[in-house]
Design an enzyme around this catalytic site. Sequence first.
Site, PDB file in Angstrom:
ATOM      1  N   HIS A   1       0.819  -1.211   0.000  1.00 23.17           N
ATOM      2  CA  HIS A   1       0.000   0.000   0.000  1.00 23.17           C
ATOM      3  C   HIS A   1       0.856   1.266   0.000  1.00 23.17           C
ATOM      4  O   HIS A   1       2.054   1.239   0.286  1.00 23.17           O
ATOM      5  CB  HIS A   1      -0.913   0.012   1.227  1.00 23.17           C
TER       6      HIS A   1
ATOM      7  N   GLU B   1      -2.043  -7.345   7.203  1.00 19.26           N
ATOM      8  CA  GLU B   1      -0.718  -7.379   7.810  1.00 19.26           C
ATOM      9  C   GLU B   1      -0.739  -8.361   8.981  1.00 19.26           C
ATOM     10  O   GLU B   1      -1.806  -8.719   9.499  1.00 19.26           O
ATOM     11  CB  GLU B   1      -0.347  -5.966   8.300  1.00 19.26           C
TER      12      GLU B   1
END
Length: 208
Positions: free
Chosen positions: A13, A86
């Site tokens: 990202h 994550e």
Amino acid sequence: MSESPITFYLFRHGQTDWNVDKRIQGHTNISLNIKGREEAQTLARDLSDVPMEVIYSSDLDRALETGQAVATALNVSLIRTELLREAHFGEAEGLLYLDAEQRFGEDLWKRFRSTDLSLMDIGFPGGETKRQSVARILTFLQTIIDEKRYATIGISTHGGVIRNLLHFLGANKIKHVPIPNCVIYALRFSNWEGWSIEGPLKFSPKSI
């Protein structure tokens, strides 16, 4: 299992304020900052000629917004999943890197960030170990392979996910995995050769 090779384009990202602060994000849902949104649009332009058929994204906003920019540029569907999140850092989430090191000890911090595969069972209190995080991602990738729906897939995810996965699949052959915001790696799977890794990849910028 698919007989033809399958290519996953993994990308991290764009930037968040917590990236700038060097603060542990994990499962905490932090959005892109202004620079991160610009990075996502640049990534989308760079990938606009790559023939991805679908984008799968972590359901956390920072990855989701990045993945949506790429999906829009390619005019393909975006599918969100918590499996691409994550790693969960447990009690360390929200802490500055230095504060986490002081609270949990320099040794734990170094062992968690190590590329040594003998340390895959290291984790912070209340969080995932690296092995658990990698297993979650591999389960997702194997599901996509078994479905046989796509041959070229985009994956919008997180730095720790990419680093730990590639180190694991590289079996200690890969010593360093750079993970700046919006970095791109190609992860290919074939029945005959298993997994292969390329990257970081560079594409010529496009005007779209």
